[in-house]
Structures are given as C-alpha cells and as structure tokens.
Design a protein around this motif. Structure first.
Motif, PDB file in Angstrom:
ATOM      1  N   GLU A   1      -3.200  -8.374   0.946  1.00  0.00           N
ATOM      2  CA  GLU A   1      -3.197  -6.978   0.498  1.00  0.00           C
ATOM      3  C   GLU A   1      -3.378  -6.040   1.679  1.00  0.00           C
ATOM      4  O   GLU A   1      -2.786  -4.954   1.733  1.00  0.00           O
ATOM      5  CB  GLU A   1      -4.312  -6.756  -0.523  1.00  0.00           C
ATOM      6  N   LYS A   2      -4.170  -6.459   2.655  1.00  0.00           N
ATOM      7  CA  LYS A   2      -4.408  -5.629   3.839  1.00  0.00           C
ATOM      8  C   LYS A   2      -3.106  -5.391   4.602  1.00  0.00           C
ATOM      9  O   LYS A   2      -2.885  -4.313   5.159  1.00  0.00           O
ATOM     10  CB  LYS A   2      -5.449  -6.294   4.754  1.00  0.00           C
ATOM     11  N   LYS A   3      -2.232  -6.390   4.633  1.00  0.00           N
ATOM     12  CA  LYS A   3      -0.946  -6.232   5.318  1.00  0.00           C
ATOM     13  C   LYS A   3      -0.131  -5.119   4.676  1.00  0.00           C
ATOM     14  O   LYS A   3       0.513  -4.322   5.359  1.00  0.00           O
ATOM     15  CB  LYS A   3      -0.159  -7.543   5.270  1.00  0.00           C
ATOM     16  N   GLU A   4      -0.157  -5.064   3.340  1.00  0.00           N
ATOM     17  CA  GLU A   4       0.570  -4.023   2.617  1.00  0.00           C
ATOM     18  C   GLU A   4      -0.048  -2.654   2.880  1.00  0.00           C
ATOM     19  O   GLU A   4       0.660  -1.657   3.074  1.00  0.00           O
ATOM     20  CB  GLU A   4       0.552  -4.316   1.114  1.00  0.00           C
ATOM     21  N   TYR A   5      -1.374  -2.609   2.917  1.00  0.00           N
ATOM     22  CA  TYR A   5      -2.073  -1.359   3.207  1.00  0.00           C
ATOM     23  C   TYR A   5      -1.731  -0.865   4.615  1.00  0.00           C
ATOM     24  O   TYR A   5      -1.520   0.328   4.833  1.00  0.00           O
ATOM     25  CB  TYR A   5      -3.588  -1.549   3.069  1.00  0.00           C
ATOM     26  N   GLU A   6      -1.697  -1.788   5.554  1.00  0.00           N
ATOM     27  CA  GLU A   6      -1.373  -1.409   6.928  1.00  0.00           C
ATOM     28  C   GLU A   6       0.034  -0.824   7.028  1.00  0.00           C
ATOM     29  O   GLU A   6       0.278   0.144   7.749  1.00  0.00           O
ATOM     30  CB  GLU A   6      -1.501  -2.621   7.846  1.00  0.00           C
ATOM     31  N   LYS A   7       0.962  -1.423   6.282  1.00  0.00           N
ATOM     32  CA  LYS A   7       2.338  -0.945   6.290  1.00  0.00           C
ATOM     33  C   LYS A   7       2.422   0.464   5.717  1.00  0.00           C
ATOM     34  O   LYS A   7       3.062   1.357   6.292  1.00  0.00           O
ATOM     35  CB  LYS A   7       3.216  -1.904   5.472  1.00  0.00           C
ATOM     36  N   LYS A   8       1.763   0.674   4.555  1.00  0.00           N
ATOM     37  CA  LYS A   8       1.779   1.990   3.913  1.00  0.00           C
ATOM     38  C   LYS A   8       1.041   3.021   4.770  1.00  0.00           C
ATOM     39  O   LYS A   8       1.454   4.188   4.873  1.00  0.00           O
ATOM     40  CB  LYS A   8       1.122   1.893   2.530  1.00  0.00           C
ATOM     41  N   PHE A   9      -0.039   2.567   5.378  1.00  0.00           N
ATOM     42  CA  PHE A   9      -0.844   3.421   6.251  1.00  0.00           C
ATOM     43  C   PHE A   9       0.011   3.920   7.422  1.00  0.00           C
ATOM     44  O   PHE A   9      -0.020   5.091   7.804  1.00  0.00           O
ATOM     45  CB  PHE A   9      -2.019   2.583   6.753  1.00  0.00           C
ATOM     46  N   GLN A  10       0.797   3.018   7.978  1.00  0.00           N
ATOM     47  CA  GLN A  10       1.673   3.345   9.094  1.00  0.00           C
ATOM     48  C   GLN A  10       2.728   4.355   8.676  1.00  0.00           C
ATOM     49  O   GLN A  10       3.086   5.260   9.436  1.00  0.00           O
ATOM     50  CB  GLN A  10       2.358   2.066   9.597  1.00  0.00           C
ATOM     51  N   MET A  11       3.232   4.225   7.444  1.00  0.00           N
ATOM     52  CA  MET A  11       4.229   5.156   6.947  1.00  0.00           C
ATOM     53  C   MET A  11       3.651   6.556   6.782  1.00  0.00           C
ATOM     54  O   MET A  11       4.330   7.557   7.031  1.00  0.00           O
ATOM     55  CB  MET A  11       4.793   4.668   5.608  1.00  0.00           C
ATOM     56  N   CYS A  12       2.382   6.625   6.369  1.00  0.00           N
ATOM     57  CA  CYS A  12       1.714   7.926   6.246  1.00  0.00           C
ATOM     58  C   CYS A  12       1.701   8.629   7.605  1.00  0.00           C
ATOM     59  O   CYS A  12       1.998   9.823   7.718  1.00  0.00           O
ATOM     60  CB  CYS A  12       0.276   7.746   5.768  1.00  0.00           C
ATOM     61  N   ALA A  13       1.334   7.868   8.634  1.00  0.00           N
ATOM     62  CA  ALA A  13       1.241   8.421   9.975  1.00  0.00           C
ATOM     63  C   ALA A  13       2.614   8.820  10.508  1.00  0.00           C
ATOM     64  O   ALA A  13       2.772   9.853  11.151  1.00  0.00           O
ATOM     65  CB  ALA A  13       0.592   7.401  10.910  1.00  0.00           C
ATOM     66  N   GLU A  14       3.604   7.990  10.239  1.00  0.00           N
ATOM     67  CA  GLU A  14       4.959   8.282  10.699  1.00  0.00           C
ATOM     68  C   GLU A  14       5.488   9.554  10.043  1.00  0.00           C
ATOM     69  O   GLU A  14       6.123  10.395  10.695  1.00  0.00           O
ATOM     70  CB  GLU A  14       5.873   7.106  10.376  1.00  0.00           C
ATOM     71  N   ALA A  15       5.230   9.685   8.738  1.00  0.00           N
ATOM     72  CA  ALA A  15       5.672  10.870   8.007  1.00  0.00           C
ATOM     73  C   ALA A  15       5.025  12.129   8.576  1.00  0.00           C
ATOM     74  O   ALA A  15       5.670  13.165   8.762  1.00  0.00           O
ATOM     75  CB  ALA A  15       5.333  10.729   6.523  1.00  0.00           C
ATOM     76  N   ASN A  16       3.742  12.036   8.873  1.00  0.00           N
ATOM     77  CA  ASN A  16       3.040  13.197   9.429  1.00  0.00           C
ATOM     78  C   ASN A  16       3.540  13.529  10.828  1.00  0.00           C
ATOM     79  O   ASN A  16       3.617  14.696  11.213  1.00  0.00           O
ATOM     80  CB  ASN A  16       1.535  12.935   9.466  1.00  0.00           C
TER      81      ASN A  16
END
Length: 206
Positions: free
Chosen positions: A145-160
């Motif tokens: 689950e942490k791997k999925e969170y890391e991926k989504k987390f990275q997308m948040c940062a990329e979007a910003n």
C-alpha cells in the motif's frame, strides 16, 4: 451512404451529425470494426475518415488506443488527398489535441477537475496540501500500500510543480506537455517541492 455525395448529405449539418453520434454507445456500434465501417461508408472517402477521426477523438477521453486509432483516420484522409490543405491542417490540429489528451490531468490529480484552468493560485495551493496529506506514505505501514501512496504522493508534487508556477501553468493550459518539454520524456521528478522523498524521509505537515 456508400457514396461521397450521400455521406456529405448525412453529415451536412451539425444537428444531423450530433443526432447520429449523440452517444458513445451509438458511435461505437456504428464503427466497432473496420469491416463494418467500410461496408457502410466509402473506404476511399477522405471526408468520411475525417468525420470518423473527429468523432472517435471526441469520445476517446484519455484512452490512448482510441486516440491512436483516431489519429490514423486523420492520417488516412491526408494520404487519400495529400494536396488538400484542410486535411493537412486537420491532421496537425488532431496531433496537438491528442498529445494534449494524453498528458496527465494535473487538475484532476489535485481534485480541481471542475475548476480546471480557472483554478486560482490559492485553490492550487490548498488542493496541493490536501492531496499531499491524503497520500503521504507515512499514513500506511503496509509495504504494498505504501508503494501506491508514494506514487500518488509523487503525482501531487508533480501537479503542483506545473500548476503552482504561473508560466508553466500558462503553457499547460495552452495544451503543451510541460513536463515532457522539461525532461525530454515523461519521468517522475526527483527534486523540488516539499512533498518529495529526500534521502528516504518525507516532509510532514503540521
């Protein structure tokens, strides 16, 4: 509608065309296979390929396979009538629009899909913090689950990174693949904002 004249009569008005392909299910039923298409429409009619390409692109959303199929129709029309400026222009426009559709939807990633390009700097900042908190890797201890969170987390940062910069946002809103232009390809950022993984440690909000 096996002839060009009949085809043009069918799609001669916007209202008629919209009635024919008013829903995705109707359109897909009409052009579900190449053999069906050629049985119904003249296979050497460039206008028919342009019409199918436009409709297919409209209903494709971000489905890359459908977008690629739509692009092939525009290319086919240009091949059939290589000297037609309108067809060449349609192909150029289609390439740009398809490239735009294939980009990551940063507004959607930040939960700003409805506001889109009209989202203010304040909206983006607020959405960025919410996205980061929601998908912060420290919120879970499960390895997978942490791997999925890391991926989504990275997308948040990329979007910003894109939407939080006025110049980058302007180019993104105009249809450009800003991340691709920056990196020469679609790769995840490994630097920058407060949400990134810094030496195995993540920024934590108060």
């Amino acid at each position: 509608v096996s002839t060009q004249s009949t085809w043009k009569a069918v799609v001669s008005t916007q209202s008629t065309w919209e009635a024919v392909v008013s829903t995705q299910s109707t359109w897909e039923a009409v052009v579900s296979t190449q053999s069906t298409w050629e049985a119904v429409y003249a296979p050497k009619d460039a206008e028919a390929y342009l019409a199918r390409g436009k409709a297919s692109m409209h209903f494709a959303d971000d489905d890359h396979d459908k977008l690629d199929a739509a692009l092939r129709d525009f290319e086919k029309a240009t091949q059939l009538e290589p000297n037609n400026r309108k067809h060449r222009k349609s192909l150029q426009d289609a390439k740009f629009q398809i490239k735009k559709k294939k980009r990551r939807d940063y507004y959607k990633i930040l939960g700003l899909g409805q506001k889109g390009k009209f989202a203010s700097a304040r909206d983006i900042k607020k959405a960025f913090r919410k996205c980061g908190k929601t998908w912060h890797p420290d919120r879970t201890t499960d390895v997978e689950e942490k791997k999925e969170y890391e991926k989504k987390f990275q997308m948040c940062a990329e979007a910003n990174d894109i939407l939080g910069d006025p110049e980058k946002k302007k180019r993104y809103d105009a249809g450009h693949d800003v991340l691709g232009e920056q990196q020469g390809g679609r790769q995840n950022h490994q630097h920058g904002g407060p949400f990134f993984n810094m030496g195995g440690r993540y920024f934590r909000f108060n």
